[in-house]
Design an enzyme around this catalytic site. Structure first.
Site, PDB file in Angstrom:
ATOM      1  N   ASN A 101     -25.378 -24.409  30.307  1.00 10.87           N
ATOM      2  CA  ASN A 101     -24.999 -25.278  29.195  1.00 10.87           C
ATOM      3  C   ASN A 101     -24.875 -24.523  27.880  1.00 10.87           C
ATOM      4  O   ASN A 101     -25.098 -23.316  27.808  1.00 10.87           O
ATOM      5  CB  ASN A 101     -25.926 -26.504  29.113  1.00 10.87           C
ATOM      6  CG  ASN A 101     -27.348 -26.156  28.710  1.00 10.87           C
ATOM      7  OD1 ASN A 101     -27.581 -25.128  28.085  1.00 10.87           O
ATOM      8  ND2 ASN A 101     -28.285 -27.008  29.062  1.00 10.87           N
TER       9      ASN A 101
ATOM     10  N   SER B 118     -29.372 -26.120  32.712  1.00 15.08           N
ATOM     11  CA  SER B 118     -29.968 -25.284  31.657  1.00 15.08           C
ATOM     12  C   SER B 118     -29.521 -23.830  31.753  1.00 15.08           C
ATOM     13  O   SER B 118     -29.730 -23.058  30.820  1.00 15.08           O
ATOM     14  CB  SER B 118     -31.499 -25.382  31.689  1.00 15.08           C
ATOM     15  OG  SER B 118     -32.052 -24.652  32.769  1.00 15.08           O
TER      16      SER B 118
ATOM     17  N   TRP C  26     -20.695 -27.707  39.930  1.00 16.05           N
ATOM     18  CA  TRP C  26     -20.324 -28.560  41.060  1.00 16.05           C
ATOM     19  C   TRP C  26     -18.869 -28.986  40.948  1.00 16.05           C
ATOM     20  O   TRP C  26     -18.222 -29.283  41.950  1.00 16.05           O
ATOM     21  CB  TRP C  26     -21.236 -29.795  41.136  1.00 16.05           C
ATOM     22  CG  TRP C  26     -22.599 -29.470  41.651  1.00 16.05           C
ATOM     23  CD1 TRP C  26     -23.714 -29.163  40.913  1.00 16.05           C
ATOM     24  CD2 TRP C  26     -22.993 -29.367  43.026  1.00 16.05           C
ATOM     25  NE1 TRP C  26     -24.771 -28.883  41.743  1.00 16.05           N
ATOM     26  CE2 TRP C  26     -24.368 -29.003  43.042  1.00 16.05           C
ATOM     27  CE3 TRP C  26     -22.343 -29.547  44.243  1.00 16.05           C
ATOM     28  CZ2 TRP C  26     -25.081 -28.820  44.233  1.00 16.05           C
ATOM     29  CZ3 TRP C  26     -23.045 -29.369  45.423  1.00 16.05           C
ATOM     30  CH2 TRP C  26     -24.400 -29.005  45.413  1.00 16.05           C
TER      31      TRP C  26
ATOM     32  N   SER D 298     -32.858 -28.411  35.122  1.00 19.68           N
ATOM     33  CA  SER D 298     -33.716 -28.533  33.934  1.00 19.68           C
ATOM     34  C   SER D 298     -35.023 -29.231  34.295  1.00 19.68           C
ATOM     35  O   SER D 298     -36.120 -28.745  33.979  1.00 19.68           O
ATOM     36  CB  SER D 298     -33.001 -29.341  32.848  1.00 19.68           C
ATOM     37  OG  SER D 298     -31.759 -28.746  32.541  1.00 19.68           O
ATOM     38  N   ALA D 299     -34.935 -30.367  34.964  1.00 18.20           N
ATOM     39  CA  ALA D 299     -36.150 -31.126  35.285  1.00 18.20           C
ATOM     40  C   ALA D 299     -36.894 -30.503  36.469  1.00 18.20           C
ATOM     41  O   ALA D 299     -38.116 -30.318  36.417  1.00 18.20           O
ATOM     42  CB  ALA D 299     -35.789 -32.580  35.590  1.00 18.20           C
TER      43      ALA D 299
ATOM     44  N   HIS E  24     -23.408 -35.177  29.747  1.00 17.14           N
ATOM     45  CA  HIS E  24     -24.753 -35.742  29.567  1.00 17.14           C
ATOM     46  C   HIS E  24     -24.988 -36.868  30.574  1.00 17.14           C
ATOM     47  O   HIS E  24     -25.542 -37.926  30.236  1.00 17.14           O
ATOM     48  CB  HIS E  24     -24.929 -36.247  28.124  1.00 17.14           C
ATOM     49  CG  HIS E  24     -24.842 -35.143  27.117  1.00 17.14           C
ATOM     50  ND1 HIS E  24     -24.563 -35.354  25.789  1.00 17.14           N
ATOM     51  CD2 HIS E  24     -24.994 -33.798  27.272  1.00 17.14           C
ATOM     52  CE1 HIS E  24     -24.550 -34.182  25.156  1.00 17.14           C
ATOM     53  NE2 HIS E  24     -24.807 -33.230  26.034  1.00 17.14           N
TER      54      HIS E  24
ATOM     55  N   ALA F 288     -32.498 -36.501  34.779  1.00 10.72           N
ATOM     56  CA  ALA F 288     -31.817 -37.354  33.807  1.00 10.72           C
ATOM     57  C   ALA F 288     -31.383 -38.695  34.404  1.00 10.72           C
ATOM     58  O   ALA F 288     -31.063 -39.626  33.665  1.00 10.72           O
ATOM     59  CB  ALA F 288     -30.613 -36.612  33.235  1.00 10.72           C
TER      60      ALA F 288
END
Ligand SMILES: Cc1cc2nc3c(=O)[nH]c(=O)nc-3n(C[C@H](O)[C@H](O)[C@H](O)COP(=O)(O)OP(=O)(O)OC[C@H]3O[C@@H](n4cnc5c(N)ncnc54)[C@H](O)[C@@H]3O)c2cc1C
Length: 524
Positions: A104, A101, A74, A27-28, A462, A496
């Site tokens: 999910n 992403s 993973w 995502s990042a 999360h 995150a």
């Protein structure tokens, strides 16, 4: 002892040079790489351990759960948890282009106003406050719901829409939540993100029925650009230094050692388990722990791998009156947030729902799973924090993950309270057409609910907090407010891991905001 000084020409079968090496296409990382590559003068390399995302299980949002325990996961296993009756948890995290992403549940949840204001306070930098972060969200989003120009973007790469068409089950859930005292809002990411409690139809990363992952939205459209290189199936093992400066990363690609040089910067976006793992493999971490596993200490950073945070998740399950009325198990189109005892400044609890009995394998074995059931999926913030440590110095060895879920009895008490709220919603007038004859397990005292939760609790996926942001005086801070790893040059963390506390909702959107900020800082 492993050494970490970069010496050109050693060990690697292959060497390549770029300006910025972004590690991890989740995502990042996809956000960082996609935004940096907009500058065609910058040579950007995006490295990913997993494979591509060409699979219906990724593109079809209703098939997201089929990725769990697949090659796109993973699939870590946590250490046995005392608070969980010594159970180990499957600790899924996305592997492959798009990372989390791509696998999910597709919920877009920005985090509460106070989550970001608190991050600004912890980092000592007002540019992380809610007002500033709204700017990042506006740039990232194309919002397809009711216009809200103050908060929502109209021309960004991420297509965000309110869940549609809304299944009647979720309308009933929202009516039930209102009857139980929650105000209803247009969207979880509008005014509700500035209130303590409330409920709404969820926002999701779906466009024309197809998942809009961070990779699809930000990187794939640039795949023909010559300044952007994406390499999959490349496992990053450590960062290499010249003095205090990060100058390259070492990786294993197709079984061969490779070195990727970064003329400008290295950005680690490997997620909250592997970012601390690779930092520690590079000699950046708690000195005592690195000594124990035989890694030379480059920088004593006690916060690396500490502070692991997450939402605890458990299913509150009811037999259904009629299976034919239920939504597909994978859909969760409505969300409720509510506050706890005031300890948290933003909602302590988040609740979704689905048309299936969501129970851990152990809870299913102990209590039995009904054939036809619906669940309220409760997520809660905890008092405790876990950790990620190395089992040994080997890059391929799985890390040691401790969640410490429910180790604090006060968390269990709060969880029982949250179960009671879910029960109130389930027994509301609106939910009556869906409610069968009993909860599963049936008719529970508080002590029995507590025992059920210990057996049923799992991760909400999360994971965050393992390389957290903070000021110079914060001994556990790993990165400064500009995401630079302490004591090094040319190395940032953008994922995150840097969040000091799990946000009040899901964590993909916050991870992307961190990626957005990182891209701006690298370019500055
Ligand atoms: C099953 C599941 C459901 C979820 N549902 C939601 C949801 O609906 N909404 C939401 O907001 N959040 C959800 N999340 C959480 C969300 O996806 C993550 O919080 C988010 O993706 C984290 O972003 P990140 O960039 O920090 O890490 P990630 O997205 O995990 O990206 C890290 C990337 O780095 C790669 N990587 C790791 N180690 C290495 C290495 N050594 N070498 C090379 N590459 C490496 C990984 O393969 C991965 O692609 C869910 C997560 C899961 C697993």
């Amino acid at each position: 002892m492993m050494t970490h000084q970069y010496s050109p020409g050693t060990a690697a079968d292959e060497e390549e040079t770029y300006d910025v090496v972004v590690c991890g296409a989740g995502s990042a990382g996809s956000t960082v790489a996609g935004l940096l590559a907009a500058d065609e003068n910058l040579r950007v390399l995006l490295l990913e351990a997993g494979g591509d995302d060409a699979d219906d299980r990724v593109s079809d949002p209703d098939r997201w759960f089929e990725n769990i325990a697949s090659e796109r996961d993973w699939g870590w296993l946590t250490e046995p948890g005392t608070g969980l009756g010594n159970r180990r948890l499957l600790y899924s995290m996305g592997k492959g282009l798009g990372g989390g992403s791509s696998i999910n549940a597709g919920v877009w949840s920005r985090g509460h106003r106070r989550d970001w204001d608190d991050l600004a306070a912890v980092s000592g930098d007002p540019r992380w406050d809610y007002r500033s972060v709204l700017g990042s969200y506006r740039e990232l989003e194309t919002w397809r719901g009711a216009p809200d120009l103050e908060r929502r973007g109209t021309a960004g790469p991420m297509h965000i829409q309110p869940a549609q068409p809304l299944h009647p089950f979720f309308s009933a859930m929202l009516d039930g939540a209102e009857a139980a005292g929650l105000d209803r809002y247009d969207s979880p990411n509008g005014e509700l993100a500035e209130q303590g409690s409330g409920c709404a139809v969820r926002d999701e990363i779906i466009s024309d029925g197809v998942r809009c992952s961070a990779y699809r939205a930000l990187v794939a459209p640039r795949s023909e650009q010559r300044n952007l290189t994406v390499r999959t199936r490349t496992l990053i093992t450590r960062v290499l230094f010249d003095g205090d400066r990060a100058v390259a990363v070492e990786a294993i690609s197709d079984g061969r050692p490779v070195v990727f040089r970064a003329a400008h910067e290295v950005v680690l976006s490997l997620g909250a388990v592997q970012t601390p793992k690779v930092l520690m493999q590079s000699g950046l971490g708690p000195a005592r722990h690195l000594d124990q596993v035989g890694i030379d200490v480059r920088q004593d950073l006690p916060g690396v791998g500490s502070g692991l945070d997450d939402h605890l998740q458990f299913g509150c399950v009811w037999e259904a009156a009629d299976a034919r009325q239920l939504p597909p198990p994978s859909r969760a189109q409505a969300v409720c947030f509510w506050e706890g005892d005031g300890r948290e400044r933003s909602p302590q609890f988040v609740m979704y729902s689905g048309g299936a009995p969501f129970m851990s394998p152990e809870a299913q074995a102990r209590y039995g799973a009904p054939q036809s059931a619906f669940s309220f999926l409760l997520g809660m913030r905890l008092r405790t924090r876990g950790s990620v440590r190395l089992a040994d110095a080997g890059p391929a060895t799985a890390p040691v993950i401790e969640t410490c879920f429910l180790d604090d009895p006060a968390d269990l008490r709060d969880a029982v309270g949250a179960y009671r709220f879910a029960e109130e919603v389930a027994h509301s007038e609106a939910m009556r057409p869906y409610l069968g004859s009993r909860s599963v397990p049936a008719g529970l005292s508080d002590a029995e609910v507590a025992a059920y939760i210990r057996t049923a609790a799992v991760t909400f996926w999360h994971q965050c907090g393992t390389a957290r942001i903070g000021t110079d005086t914060d001994v556990n801070a790993v990165v400064d407010s500009e995401l630079r790893v302490r004591g090094c040059d040319g190395l940032r963390v953008a994922d995150a891991s840097v969040l000091p506390r799990v946000t009040s909702g899901n964590t993909m959107a916050p991870a992307m905001v961190i990626g957005h900020r990182a891209a701006g800082l690298v370019r500055a």
